[in-house]
Write a protein that holds these residues in place. Structure first.
Motif: not given
Lengths: 421, 114
Positions: A171-172, B1, B3, B88-90, B93-94, B111, B114
């Motif tokens: 999920a990085r 990345m 998502y 990134d995930l943060d 999420l934001k 995610p 890959g």
């Protein structure tokens, strides 16, 4: 100069204790891949144990290990033929170059541990595994030890840890200090882990001579970094104060023969007044901030204990009040145990034993050494010769520290003699 | 990345909304999509038709079977998605938190492999 296998092994062990988390954080930060970083580092340690006895211990063992581990990561990336593999390979090569530019300077290895801890404390990670994950990645504890401390089965704990690492990678979840708006919710787990790091170093120090780079010292250092990051945060200041109060008593914890000395018997002249004063001023600042939380209360309890060096006596009623507040806040069986001992000191030993019963709600407590040590001490003081036997046996059997076992044996003998006379 | 933001929400709820509220809801989604586009992170997005017009295909033995309806018959279904590319995930999420779907339903952040 040739080093013996023993020297090489000792150096490798020291580096593992001192720098494991720092190295893992650096190795994992680019791709958020903790498992791969741990594997690469384990390989580097294995290589060190082969190379160092022959070539001698390098001047900067951390840089040596980092270089070898990064080469291993680059090799892994090279083996992957995918586009992503090629990109990773380039990134790894640049890391390798960075390491060689950093040369032999240990301090030049960037410290990404706070970022790593906040990644592990991310709300997207299962709450039960956040603190254990920090402990494993920062301290290199294995799942078995962590499972023991968190009172779950080793298999369940390692599954949780593996799942959490996969989540961070896929999920990085990046290794960065969170934005101020989300920082407080992640901070609790980070503070827990720093405190666990501190206590691990603390009990360890009974059996090992600890230099300035031991786990407790590292925890204090991380605590200082957190206070710098969040100067007005009560829990952060409370935690640092708590650790400083304990550190202040470090030299008094063992007698010249290396035997364990309990807090109540410690020579106050050996306490470090500078650390106590620093702790008190942090605690005052934290208390002035209003909100009362567990680390402040724990620090306040320690502050009340160390006040003995100024007043010559321990203020047990005050300590009981603080434990009451801490217990109602946390409902922790560990707190219940310490509270029972304080109540014993203040209101009599049978009152202490009654209070200890509140720790017995969870069956897991019967595997917990301090429970039996406290029960043995309370029963011994209450003069219950028959009852204390089992408690002492359990306390000795569950202790993994020789100095503590010796101390417990002496206490048992002392109570036996006291009853006889 | 990359998502995938999957919007899970109660089916038919939107259709039951008074006209002005529904219009406001549509405007919110348009504004959100526009914000993603301006941030240069939007790869693709779509609203999906109700699961009643969905079909699900799988092999039974060596025969392909087509079933009417969604994979799982639940009250909440995927009503739309955004595919975004962020560091990134943060960050993901934001953006998920700003999605109107997080208010009338829930946004799952998945995610991309890959």
């Amino acid at each position: 100069m040739q080093a013996s296998d023993d020297d090489a092994g000792a150096t490798a062990e020291m580096v593992a204790r001192r720098s494991y988390g720092k190295l893992v954080a650096v190795l994992a930060s680019r791709h958020c891949d903790l498992a791969a970083a741990e594997d690469a580092l384990a390989d580097a340690f294995a290589a060190a144990l082969r190379a160092w006895p022959i070539s001698g211990t390098p001047e900067n063992p951390e840089a040596w290990l980092l270089t070898v581990a990064r080469r291993r990561q680059a090799d892994d990336a090279r083996r992957k033929s995918t586009q992503q593999g090629a990109e990773r390979h380039l990134a790894m090569l640049s890391d390798e170059l960075e390491t060689s530019r950093e040369g032999m300077d240990h301090d030049a290895i960037p410290d990404r541990r706070l970022g790593l801890m906040f990644a592990c404390a991310h709300p997207a990670i299962d709450a039960n595994v956040r603190t254990p994950l920090i402990l494993q990645t920062i301290l290199g504890f294995d799942a078995k030890d962590i499972a023991g401390a968190f009172l779950v089965s080793p298999t369940a704990m390692s599954q949780r840890l593996v799942r959490a690492k996969a989540k961070i990678k896929h999920a990085r979840i990046s290794f960065s200090i969170p934005d101020p708006d989300v920082l407080p919710e992640r901070l609790d787990h980070v503070l827990d882990a720093v405190y666990a790091c501190f206590t691990a170093g603390w009990s360890d120090a009974f059996s090992l001579d600890s230099g300035p780079n031991d786990l407790s010292g590292e925890a204090v250092w991380l605590g200082r970094m957190l206070v710098k990051l969040l100067p007005d945060h009560p829990a952060t200041s409370g935690l640092l104060a708590l650790m400083l109060f304990a550190e202040a008593r470090r030299r008094a914890r063992r007698d010249p023969e290396g035997r364990f000395v309990p807090l109540s018997k410690q020579d106050v002249a050996l306490w470090d007044v500078g650390k106590i004063e620093e702790g008190n001023s942090l605690l005052r600042a934290a208390l002035a901030n209003g909100e009362l939380e567990r680390f402040q209360l724990m620090a306040a309890i320690q502050s009340a204990h160390v006040a003995r060096c100024a007043t010559g006596r321990t203020d047990w009623p005050a300590i009981v009040l603080l434990y009451d507040a801490l217990y109602s806040l946390t409902q922790s069986p560990v707190v219940a145990i310490n509270r029972a001992m304080a109540i014993g000191e203040d209101k009599g030993w049978s009152a202490g034993l009654d209070a200890l019963a509140s720790a017995e709600v969870d069956q897991a407590i019967f595997q917990y050494q301090p429970y039996w040590a406290t029960k043995a001490e309370l029963l011994g003081r209450a003069g219950d010769r028959d009852g204390m036997g089992e408690a002492f046996r359990m306390a000795v059997a569950l202790s993994d520290d020789a100095a503590v076992r010796v101390y417990l044996e002496q206490r048992r003998q002392y109570f036996l003699d006291a009853v006889a006379s | 990345m990359q998502y995938l933001l999957l919007i899970h929400s109660e089916e038919g709820a939107f259709e039951r909304l008074p006209k002005d509220v529904a219009a406001k809801g549509m405007a919110d989604y348009e504004a959100y999509t526009e914000a993603l586009r301006k941030a240069k992170i939007l790869i693709s997005s779509n609203r999906l038709r109700p699961s009643a017009v969905s079909s699900t295909v799988r092999y039974e033995g060596d025969k392909v079977r087509v079933k009417d309806g969604p994979f799982a018959e639940t009250k909440e279904q995927i009503g739309g998605y955004y595919l975004i590319d962020v560091p990134d995930l943060d960050a993901a999420l934001k953006w998920a938190g700003k999605c109107p779907g997080a208010r009338h339903g829930a946004v799952e952040v998945r995610p991309v492999w890959g």
